[in-house]
Structure formats: structure tokens, C-alpha cells
Design a protein around this motif. Structure first.
Motif, PDB file in Angstrom:
ATOM      1  N   VAL A 165       0.839  -1.201   0.000  1.00 30.02           N
ATOM      2  CA  VAL A 165       0.000   0.000   0.000  1.00 30.02           C
ATOM      3  C   VAL A 165       0.873   1.250   0.000  1.00 30.02           C
ATOM      4  O   VAL A 165       0.581   2.240  -0.709  1.00 30.02           O
ATOM      5  CB  VAL A 165      -0.949  -0.022   1.214  1.00 30.02           C
ATOM      6  N   SER A 166       1.921   1.180   0.797  1.00 32.91           N
ATOM      7  CA  SER A 166       2.816   2.351   0.838  1.00 32.91           C
ATOM      8  C   SER A 166       3.425   2.603  -0.535  1.00 32.91           C
ATOM      9  O   SER A 166       3.494   3.760  -1.023  1.00 32.91           O
ATOM     10  CB  SER A 166       3.916   2.143   1.885  1.00 32.91           C
ATOM     11  N   ARG A 167       3.887   1.544  -1.232  1.00 28.26           N
ATOM     12  CA  ARG A 167       4.466   1.720  -2.578  1.00 28.26           C
ATOM     13  C   ARG A 167       3.408   2.226  -3.555  1.00 28.26           C
ATOM     14  O   ARG A 167       3.657   3.128  -4.386  1.00 28.26           O
ATOM     15  CB  ARG A 167       5.046   0.390  -3.059  1.00 28.26           C
ATOM     16  N   ALA A 168       2.200   1.621  -3.450  1.00 26.28           N
ATOM     17  CA  ALA A 168       1.137   2.054  -4.380  1.00 26.28           C
ATOM     18  C   ALA A 168       0.759   3.502  -4.136  1.00 26.28           C
ATOM     19  O   ALA A 168       0.490   4.261  -5.090  1.00 26.28           O
ATOM     20  CB  ALA A 168      -0.075   1.136  -4.214  1.00 26.28           C
ATOM     21  N   GLN A 169       0.714   3.912  -2.880  1.00 24.91           N
ATOM     22  CA  GLN A 169       0.395   5.310  -2.573  1.00 24.91           C
ATOM     23  C   GLN A 169       1.484   6.247  -3.127  1.00 24.91           C
ATOM     24  O   GLN A 169       1.181   7.315  -3.681  1.00 24.91           O
ATOM     25  CB  GLN A 169       0.268   5.496  -1.055  1.00 24.91           C
ATOM     26  N   ALA A 170       2.739   5.807  -2.957  1.00 27.45           N
ATOM     27  CA  ALA A 170       3.832   6.657  -3.463  1.00 27.45           C
ATOM     28  C   ALA A 170       3.760   6.753  -4.981  1.00 27.45           C
ATOM     29  O   ALA A 170       3.913   7.858  -5.569  1.00 27.45           O
ATOM     30  CB  ALA A 170       5.176   6.080  -3.019  1.00 27.45           C
ATOM     31  N   GLU A 171       3.521   5.634  -5.646  1.00 28.06           N
ATOM     32  CA  GLU A 171       3.452   5.650  -7.103  1.00 28.06           C
ATOM     33  C   GLU A 171       2.236   6.437  -7.580  1.00 28.06           C
ATOM     34  O   GLU A 171       2.293   7.170  -8.586  1.00 28.06           O
ATOM     35  CB  GLU A 171       3.418   4.209  -7.624  1.00 28.06           C
ATOM     36  N   TRP A 172       1.104   6.271  -6.898  1.00 30.07           N
ATOM     37  CA  TRP A 172      -0.085   7.039  -7.297  1.00 30.07           C
ATOM     38  C   TRP A 172       0.141   8.528  -7.070  1.00 30.07           C
ATOM     39  O   TRP A 172      -0.270   9.357  -7.881  1.00 30.07           O
ATOM     40  CB  TRP A 172      -1.286   6.551  -6.497  1.00 30.07           C
ATOM     41  N   ALA A 173       0.782   8.854  -5.939  1.00 30.71           N
ATOM     42  CA  ALA A 173       1.054  10.271  -5.678  1.00 30.71           C
ATOM     43  C   ALA A 173       1.983  10.853  -6.751  1.00 30.71           C
ATOM     44  O   ALA A 173       1.794  11.994  -7.220  1.00 30.71           O
ATOM     45  CB  ALA A 173       1.676  10.422  -4.278  1.00 30.71           C
ATOM     46  N   TYR A 174       2.961  10.074  -7.159  1.00 25.63           N
ATOM     47  CA  TYR A 174       3.866  10.535  -8.207  1.00 25.63           C
ATOM     48  C   TYR A 174       3.111  10.723  -9.524  1.00 25.63           C
ATOM     49  O   TYR A 174       3.269  11.739 -10.227  1.00 25.63           O
ATOM     50  CB  TYR A 174       5.017   9.542  -8.384  1.00 25.63           C
ATOM     51  N   ALA A 175       2.275   9.739  -9.854  1.00 26.68           N
ATOM     52  CA  ALA A 175       1.525   9.843 -11.118  1.00 26.68           C
ATOM     53  C   ALA A 175       0.545  10.995 -11.054  1.00 26.68           C
ATOM     54  O   ALA A 175       0.329  11.718 -12.055  1.00 26.68           O
ATOM     55  CB  ALA A 175       0.800   8.513 -11.386  1.00 26.68           C
ATOM     56  N   ASN A 176      -0.081  11.186  -9.901  1.00 33.42           N
ATOM     57  CA  ASN A 176      -1.049  12.270  -9.753  1.00 33.42           C
ATOM     58  C   ASN A 176      -0.352  13.621  -9.848  1.00 33.42           C
ATOM     59  O   ASN A 176      -0.857  14.567 -10.494  1.00 33.42           O
ATOM     60  CB  ASN A 176      -1.765  12.122  -8.410  1.00 33.42           C
ATOM     61  N   ASN A 177       0.781  13.748  -9.230  1.00 36.04           N
ATOM     62  CA  ASN A 177       1.534  15.000  -9.313  1.00 36.04           C
ATOM     63  C   ASN A 177       1.982  15.275 -10.737  1.00 36.04           C
ATOM     64  O   ASN A 177       1.956  16.423 -11.223  1.00 36.04           O
ATOM     65  CB  ASN A 177       2.742  14.971  -8.373  1.00 36.04           C
ATOM     66  N   SER A 178       2.435  14.235 -11.416  1.00 34.70           N
ATOM     67  CA  SER A 178       2.862  14.408 -12.823  1.00 34.70           C
ATOM     68  C   SER A 178       1.698  14.858 -13.680  1.00 34.70           C
ATOM     69  O   SER A 178       1.851  15.719 -14.570  1.00 34.70           O
ATOM     70  CB  SER A 178       3.435  13.084 -13.353  1.00 34.70           C
ATOM     71  N   LEU A 179       0.507  14.293 -13.466  1.00 32.98           N
ATOM     72  CA  LEU A 179      -0.664  14.675 -14.249  1.00 32.98           C
ATOM     73  C   LEU A 179      -1.008  16.130 -13.995  1.00 32.98           C
ATOM     74  O   LEU A 179      -1.273  16.895 -14.947  1.00 32.98           O
ATOM     75  CB  LEU A 179      -1.836  13.770 -13.886  1.00 32.98           C
ATOM     76  N   HIS A 180      -1.048  16.532 -12.729  1.00 31.82           N
ATOM     77  CA  HIS A 180      -1.387  17.921 -12.425  1.00 31.82           C
ATOM     78  C   HIS A 180      -0.311  18.894 -12.931  1.00 31.82           C
ATOM     79  O   HIS A 180      -0.611  20.056 -13.231  1.00 31.82           O
ATOM     80  CB  HIS A 180      -1.570  18.095 -10.902  1.00 31.82           C
ATOM     81  N   ARG A 181       0.886  18.438 -13.037  1.00 31.70           N
ATOM     82  CA  ARG A 181       1.959  19.307 -13.532  1.00 31.70           C
ATOM     83  C   ARG A 181       1.894  19.434 -15.062  1.00 31.70           C
ATOM     84  O   ARG A 181       2.234  20.474 -15.631  1.00 31.70           O
ATOM     85  CB  ARG A 181       3.305  18.723 -13.094  1.00 31.70           C
ATOM     86  N   ILE A 182       1.487  18.346 -15.735  1.00 34.64           N
ATOM     87  CA  ILE A 182       1.476  18.357 -17.198  1.00 34.64           C
ATOM     88  C   ILE A 182       0.232  19.056 -17.725  1.00 34.64           C
ATOM     89  O   ILE A 182       0.271  19.710 -18.794  1.00 34.64           O
ATOM     90  CB  ILE A 182       1.573  16.917 -17.728  1.00 34.64           C
ATOM     91  N   GLU A 183      -0.901  18.913 -17.072  1.00 33.54           N
ATOM     92  CA  GLU A 183      -2.158  19.468 -17.608  1.00 33.54           C
ATOM     93  C   GLU A 183      -2.022  20.983 -17.921  1.00 33.54           C
ATOM     94  O   GLU A 183      -2.450  21.429 -18.989  1.00 33.54           O
ATOM     95  CB  GLU A 183      -3.286  19.226 -16.598  1.00 33.54           C
ATOM     96  N   PRO A 184      -1.471  21.842 -17.094  1.00 30.27           N
ATOM     97  CA  PRO A 184      -1.360  23.275 -17.473  1.00 30.27           C
ATOM     98  C   PRO A 184      -0.403  23.501 -18.653  1.00 30.27           C
ATOM     99  O   PRO A 184      -0.532  24.486 -19.405  1.00 30.27           O
ATOM    100  CB  PRO A 184      -0.826  23.929 -16.201  1.00 30.27           C
ATOM    101  N   LEU A 185       0.517  22.618 -18.876  1.00 33.53           N
ATOM    102  CA  LEU A 185       1.491  22.801 -19.947  1.00 33.53           C
ATOM    103  C   LEU A 185       0.893  22.482 -21.311  1.00 33.53           C
ATOM    104  O   LEU A 185       1.474  22.854 -22.336  1.00 33.53           O
ATOM    105  CB  LEU A 185       2.712  21.901 -19.687  1.00 33.53           C
ATOM    106  N   LEU A 186      -0.258  21.738 -21.366  1.00 37.23           N
ATOM    107  CA  LEU A 186      -0.854  21.401 -22.664  1.00 37.23           C
ATOM    108  C   LEU A 186      -1.380  22.664 -23.336  1.00 37.23           C
ATOM    109  O   LEU A 186      -1.274  22.807 -24.562  1.00 37.23           O
ATOM    110  CB  LEU A 186      -1.983  20.383 -22.459  1.00 37.23           C
TER     111      LEU A 186
END
Length: 403
Positions: free
Chosen positions: A153-174
Motif C-alpha cells: 500500500v505504501s508503494r502504491a500510494q507513493a506511485e499514485w502520488a507521483y503519477a497524480n503529481n505528474s498529471l497535475h503538472r502536465i495538464e497546465p502545460l498542454l
């Protein structure tokens, strides 16, 4: 009368007188010598041992097999007592012993079953202990699974948090066209995938936690079953009894049987020796009591002549000397005998020593010019006496023949 004829007659008379006196003296000396060497007395009686026949059980006499003054042999049946109560007592004693043996056998089977129950409870304890050991291992495994799931769960949370942060960072750049639509789409797909992986990891964690709780519950059940098995084992051990109280009763039951058989056998009374029946004053139907004499048996195997000799004659008598015995019923028949013993005591004469009372002796002040010699009993055993001739207290004459 011629004087020459009287002198020889006087001389003959004197000679005869002297001869008679000398003969009397010689005869007296011979009598004294014979009396001292061969003591003789007519102060004697015939005696024999006798016993009173008394039963050892009580009851009415059913059969009386003897008559008064009858001669009986050793082992002859004298009389019979009603044996029904004693036969019933023997049967009851045998039945009680059989009942005891049945109780012992039943108790032995019960003990075997209880011992088996103890063995079963021991096996249950061992099985429960094995279950506890397995449940402990299962708890350890479930705990490890929970820890792995938490790490997942800890790994999945870290990976989801990373993916979620990447998505929120990329969306304004589109909008500024710093990233392409494909990059944004991949970021969104990665975030969704990581979110699902997080959900799966959380589900796996909850499943592992539920398995751990189930394993812990199983372990507690096993412990409870162990306590129950131990209690059952202790109860089974306490329920196991011993045969000692019943076995200890065997001696008493056996003794009761032997006593009942002994009493039953005593209902038939036999002659202990060859004897003469006397003083028989009962008939069949009389009730006999324990220890109460029914009649008398005179032991006809051995007869004695008890002769009372003066104390001065005892020096000429010793045990083993031969003797002659004459009875008044057959005074011309001589019976041979042997001196068995000489008495060492008779009742003291009160006229001589007084009465022996507590305190001081009571001596009467009397003057006796003549002191009679004491007489002591000498027991002479008669050899080969005819049983039909000798009777107890019959008068007799005894002559001791010396050595």
C-alpha cells in the motif's frame, strides 16, 4: 502225779512258747521288711480322664446316636444338630463373596473405561497443543502478509502520488503546448493505473488484516480447547477409582465363608477318642446351647489307680516301678501297672498349721498327742486294662513291687 512226768511237759510248753514268740517276731520282721520293700495300700481308686461333650453351635438335636454307658470308638457320630440355619448362612456367605467378585469385575471395567478416557483426553491435549503451534505459525505468516500488504500500500500510494503529481503538472502545460496530448494522455492513464493499483493494495491489506484476525481467533479457540481438554483430562483422572477398597473385603468374605462352613461342620459331633458314654440325660429334640455339656465321655484308652501312700513310704517308690493292681469287682485278678508319678502336694491340715487367711495365719491352740502321717497320691498306670471291668472311682488295692 509223778513229778518226773510234769517236768518234760513244762519244758515242751516253754519251748513252744519261745518258738511261738520267736516266730511272731520273725513274722513281724518279715512283714515290716516286705512292707518297706513292697508298699501296699487299699486306700486307692480307679480313675480315667473324662471330658464333657459340649457343642460349638446351638440348635435342636435331630439325631442322638448313642446310649448311656455305651462304648464308642474314635470318630463315631455322637449326635447331630439341625444344620439348616448354618447351611443357609454358608450359602449366603458364598453368595456375598460372588457378589463382591462381580462388583470387582464391574469396577475393573469401569476403571478401564476411565483410563481410556484419560488416554483420549491426553491425545486431545496433544492435538490441541499441535493446533496452537500451527495457529501460532499461521499468525506469524498472517502478520508477515499484513506487513507485506502495508508495504505494498505504501508503494502504491507513493506511485499514485507521483503519477497524480505528474498529471497535475502536465495538464497546465498542454495549453501552452509545452507537452503533447499523448503525453498528457499517458500521464492520465498512469494516474488511473496507479490509483487502481493503490485500491488493490489496500484491498490486499484489508484481506491480510482479516486473515490475521481470523488466525488470531483460531489461536484463541485452540487455547480455549486446550484449557477444556486439560480440564477434561483432570476430571478423567479424578474419576479413575481403585479396586483396593473392594479387594480388601475379600479377606472378610472368605473368613465369613470359612466360619459358616466351620459352624456347619460342627453340627455333627464325633467322638474324639475311644470312650464310654455316661451321664446321658437328654433325648432327641432337646435344644443344645454353645458350651453347655450334653453328656460325659470317659477316656477308656488309659486307666490309673491313684493310691494314697503314707509319706514314710514314698522313699521306697519311684516313677517307673512295676505295681500290682486289684479291683474290688475282681479281687482275685491281678493287673500289672507302672508308677507314672508321685504327688508333691496335698491340702494342708488346718489342725496342724491353721487356716491360711489374709493377714496372719489362724493357728488353733490344740494339743494332739497322735500325729497321723500325711498321705500323697501315687498314680499307677494300668497296663492293658479291660474296658468293661474298670470304672471311675472303683475301689482298688495297689502293691508296689519295688525294683
Amino acid at each position: 502225779m509223778d513229778p518226773t512226768e510234769t517236768k518234760p511237759g513244762k519244758l515242751i510248753g516253754r519251748i513252744l512258747s519261745v518258738a511261738i514268740v520267736m516266730g511272731a517276731l520273725a513274722l513281724g520282721l518279715v512283714v515290716v521288711q516286705r512292707t518297706g520293700q513292697f508298699p501296699r495300700t487299699d486306700d486307692s481308686e480307679i480313675l480315667a480322664n473324662f471330658i464333657g461333650i459340649a457343642p460349638q453351635v446351638e440348635g435342636p438335636i435331630l439325631r442322638l446316636n448313642v446310649q448311656d454307658n455305651q462304648l464308642v470308638k474314635q470318630g463315631d457320630l455322637l449326635f447331630e444338630i439341625d444344620d439348616r440355619p448354618y447351611r443357609y448362612a454358608l450359602e449366603r456367605a458364598i453368595s456375598e463373596q460372588a457378589t463382591l467378585e462381580g462388583q470387582i469385575e464391574d469396577e475393573r471395567r469401569k476403571i478401564s473405561a476411565l483410563v481410556s478416557a484419560v488416554s483420549v483426553s491426553e491425545a486431545n491435549i496433544q492435538g490441541t497443543e499441535a493446533d496452537i503451534t500451527r495457529s501460532a505459525a499461521a499468525v506469524d505468516q498472517a502478520g508477515a502478509d499484513v506487513a507485506n500488504a502495508e508495504q505494498g500500500v505504501s508503494r502504491a500510494q507513493a506511485e499514485w502520488a507521483y503519477a497524480n503529481n505528474s498529471l497535475h503538472r502536465i495538464e497546465p502545460l498542454l495549453a501552452k503546448q509545452f507537452v503533447t496530448f499523448d503525453q498528457l494522455d499517458r500521464a492520465r492513464t498512469s494516474e488511473v493505473t496507479q490509483a487502481q493499483a493503490l485500491k488493490q493494495a489496500e484491498s490486499q491489506l484489508r484481506l491480510s488484516q482479516a486473515g490475521l484476525q481470523s488466525t488470531l481467533a483460531q489461536q484463541e479457540r485452540s487455547k480455549a480447547m486446550l484449557q477444556q481438554s486439560q480440564a477434561q483430562h483432570e476430571q478423567a483422572q479424578n474419576a479413575v477409582t481403585t479396586l483396593e477398597p473392594l479387594i480388601n473385603q475379600r479377606g472378610a468374605r472368605t473368613s465369613a465363608i470359612e466360619t459358616a462352613r466351620y459352624n456347619l461342620n460342627n453340627c455333627r459331633v464325633y467322638s474324639p477318642f475311644t470312650a464310654r458314654v455316661t451321664n446321658l440325660t437328654i433325648s432327641e429334640g432337646a435344644y443344645s446351647h454353645i458350651g453347655q455339656q450334653v453328656f460325659t465321655l470317659i477316656d477308656s484308652r488309659t486307666w490309673w489307680a491313684v493310691a494314697n501312700f503314707r509319706e514314710g513310704e514314698l522313699q521306697h517308690i519311684t516313677p517307673g516301678m512295676p505295681a500290682d493292681v486289684y479291683v474290688m469287682s475282681q479281687p482275685n485278678v491281678r493287673f500289672s501297672g507302672v508308677v507314672d508319678g508321685i504327688g508333691f502336694g496335698v491340702t494342708p491340715d488346718e489342725d496342724v498349721i491353721g487356716r491360711l487367711t489374709p493377714g496372719l495365719p489362724d493357728v488353733q491352740r490344740t494339743l494332739n498327742w497322735v500325729h497321723l502321717a500325711s498321705r500323697y497320691p501315687v498314680r499307677v498306670r494300668v497296663e492293658n486294662p479291660p474296658p468293661e471291668l474298670f470304672r471311675v472311682s472303683e475301689s482298688a488295692v495297689v502293691v508296689i513291687r519295688g525294683r
